[in-house]
Write an enzyme that holds these catalytic residues in place. Sequence first.
Site, PDB file in Angstrom:
ATOM      1  CG  ASP A  81       2.144 -10.570   8.244  1.00 48.80           C
ATOM      2  OD1 ASP A  81       2.857 -11.302   8.943  1.00 48.80           O
ATOM      3  OD2 ASP A  81       2.132  -9.319   8.333  1.00 48.80           O
ATOM      4  CG  HIS A  82       0.680 -11.096  12.200  1.00 44.08           C
ATOM      5  ND1 HIS A  82       1.203 -11.495  13.396  1.00 44.08           N
ATOM      6  CD2 HIS A  82       1.595 -10.258  11.659  1.00 44.08           C
ATOM      7  CE1 HIS A  82       2.378 -10.912  13.579  1.00 44.08           C
ATOM      8  NE2 HIS A  82       2.651 -10.165  12.537  1.00 44.08           N
ATOM      9  N   GLY A 180       5.409  -1.749  14.327  1.00 40.70           N
ATOM     10  CA  GLY A 180       5.131  -0.317  14.319  1.00 40.70           C
ATOM     11  C   GLY A 180       6.387   0.543  14.377  1.00 40.70           C
ATOM     12  CE  LYS A 183      10.355  -1.771  14.148  1.00 40.80           C
ATOM     13  NZ  LYS A 183       9.019  -2.353  14.066  1.00 40.80           N
ATOM     14  CB  SER A 218      10.041  -1.082  10.052  1.00 37.24           C
ATOM     15  OG  SER A 218       9.225  -1.518   8.986  1.00 37.24           O
ATOM     16  CG  ASP A 261       3.189  -3.126   6.843  1.00 38.73           C
ATOM     17  OD1 ASP A 261       3.167  -2.378   5.851  1.00 38.73           O
ATOM     18  OD2 ASP A 261       2.151  -3.432   7.451  1.00 38.73           O
ATOM     19  NE  ARG A 265       1.218  -0.258   7.372  1.00 37.89           N
ATOM     20  CZ  ARG A 265       0.262  -0.706   8.171  1.00 37.89           C
ATOM     21  NH1 ARG A 265      -0.146   0.020   9.188  1.00 37.89           N
ATOM     22  NH2 ARG A 265      -0.286  -1.883   7.965  1.00 37.89           N
ATOM     23  NE  ARG A 286      -4.023   9.916 -13.812  1.00 38.32           N
ATOM     24  CZ  ARG A 286      -4.780  10.116 -14.874  1.00 38.32           C
ATOM     25  NH1 ARG A 286      -5.169   9.119 -15.620  1.00 38.32           N
ATOM     26  NH2 ARG A 286      -5.152  11.343 -15.221  1.00 38.32           N
TER      27      ARG A 286
HETATM   28  P1  13P Z   1       7.121  -3.536  11.060  1.00 38.98           P
HETATM   29  O1  13P Z   1       5.978  -2.896  11.758  1.00 38.98           O
HETATM   30  O2  13P Z   1       8.416  -3.339  11.810  1.00 38.98           O
HETATM   31  O3  13P Z   1       7.268  -3.102   9.656  1.00 38.98           O
HETATM   32  O4  13P Z   1       6.857  -5.129  11.056  1.00 38.98           O
HETATM   33  C1  13P Z   1       6.018  -5.711  10.103  1.00 38.98           C
HETATM   34  C2  13P Z   1       5.679  -7.129  10.430  1.00 38.98           C
HETATM   35  O5  13P Z   1       6.216  -7.755  11.307  1.00 38.98           O
HETATM   36  C3  13P Z   1       4.631  -7.764   9.596  1.00 38.98           C
HETATM   37  O6  13P Z   1       4.351  -9.067  10.028  1.00 38.98           O
HETATM   38  O1  G3H Z   2       2.431  -6.984  11.550  1.00 42.06           O
HETATM   39  C1  G3H Z   2       1.471  -6.523  10.956  1.00 42.06           C
HETATM   40  C2  G3H Z   2       1.639  -5.888   9.641  1.00 42.06           C
HETATM   41  O2  G3H Z   2       2.316  -4.664   9.777  1.00 42.06           O
HETATM   42  C3  G3H Z   2       0.336  -5.781   8.933  1.00 42.06           C
HETATM   43  O3  G3H Z   2      -0.406  -4.718   9.413  1.00 42.06           O
HETATM   44  O4  G3H Z   2      -2.603  -5.810   9.931  1.00 42.06           O
HETATM   45  O5  G3H Z   2      -2.423  -3.323   9.603  1.00 42.06           O
HETATM   46  O6  G3H Z   2      -2.204  -4.870   7.661  1.00 42.06           O
HETATM   47  P1  G3H Z   2      -2.024  -4.673   9.132  1.00 42.06           P
HETATM   48 ZN    ZN Z   3       4.439  -9.226  12.187  1.00 39.16          ZN
END
Ligand code: 13P
Ligand code: G3H
Ligand code: ZN
Length: 323
Positions: A81-82, A180, A183, A218, A261, A265, A286
Site C-alpha cells: 500500500d502506498h 483518516g 473525510k 472507511s 484501515d 483502528r 490477551r
Molecule cells: P481509510 O483511512 O479511510 O481507512 O483509508 C485507508 C487507505 O486508503 C489505505 O490505503
Molecule cells: O493510507 C494509508 C493507510 O491507512 C496506512 O497507514 O501508513 O499509517 O500504515 P500507515
Molecule cells: Zn490509501
Amino acid sequence: MIVTTAQLYKVAYGKFAVGAYNINNMEQLLGLFRGNIQSKAPFIIQLSKGARSYADKRMLEAMIRAAEEIFPDAIFAVHLDHGDEETCYDCIDSGFYSSVMIDASHEPFEKNIAITKRVVDRAHPKGVSVEAELGMLGGVEEDIAVDEGHACLTNPEEAVEFIKQTKCDSLAAAIGTSHGAYKFKGQQSLHFDVIEKIRENVKKAGLPPTPIVMHGSSSVPKSEVERINAAGGKLDPSARGVNEEEYLPAAKLGVTKVNIDTDGRLVWTRVHREFFRDHPEKFDFREPGKIFVSEYGTFIAHKNEKLGSAGQLDAVRASVKAR
Ligand code: 13P
Ligand code: G3H
Ligand code: ZN
C-alpha cells in the site's frame, strides 16, 4: 491460498468490490482471516511502508504464511500500500507480493507517468500487478466552489492517457474521499460522475476495463466514535466517512478494490479503551486481545457484506490458482 490480484479483479470487476485491509499485527491478521472465512469472501491484505517497518517486513511475511496454513480455505492477495519506487522494487523482487502500489500522485503528471512506467516494467515480467494513483485525495470541502473542489479529483481525460502510457493494472482515483477519520462535511458523497466518466473514456479509447481503487474508504461509524469518547477518547465528534451503502453501487461501476484501515483502528481503540475502563485492575493483554480478534472478525464480515464480496469465495475458488 495466495493468488494474484489480477485473478481477484477478473472475477470481481463490475460485480463486487474486494476489501483491501491494512494489517500491522497478529491480532488483526487472525481477525481478518476469521472474518473472511466466516463471510466466505476473497480479500486483499495490504501492507504499508509504516507496517513493514513497525512489525518488520519479515515478521509480516512469516505471519501471513502461517495464517495461510492455519486457514487453508482462505483466498487472498498480498499488496504493498502506498509504495515509493524503492519499496515497490523491494516487494517485487521478494517474490511474495501479488501487487504493489506506486504512489507518485504528488508529482507532476509527466513525472508520475515516468515513475509508474519504471515500476510497471519491473513488475510485469514477475507477474506482479501495479496500482498507480492519479489525482489527489483530500478533504473536498462542501463550501468550496465546484471547480476548485474538482481540482483534487482525478481528471477522467488524464486518467485514460495515464493508463495508456503507464500500462498500470488498476487506478487509484481521487473520487472525493480522503484518508483518516475526517473525510466529509455536510452531505457529501462519492463522485460517481468521475467513476463513470473514467470507465466510459477507457472504453472509448479501446483499452481493457481498468479496475478503479478507492482509497480512504472507511465509514467512521458514529457509534464507534461515541463509544471511544465515552471510554476516555477525545476524537472529534464531527468525524465522518464514506457511506457504506455506496460501496456496492461504486463496485458496479468498476471500483474493484476498496481500501479500509481507519475503521479497523477504531475497533481496536474502542475494544481496548472499554476493556481497561471496565477492568482497571487487569493487565493480561490477551484478554482484550481475544475480544479484539473476535470484534475485528465481525467487522470484516460486515464490511464484506457491504462490498458484495461476502459469499463469493466459491466462485473465486473455481477460477483461480495459487501464484
Ligand atoms: P481509510 O483511512 O479511510 O481507512 O483509508 C485507508 C487507505 O486508503 C489505505 O490505503
Ligand atoms: O493510507 C494509508 C493507510 O491507512 C496506512 O497507514 O501508513 O499509517 O500504515 P500507515
Ligand atoms: Zn490509501
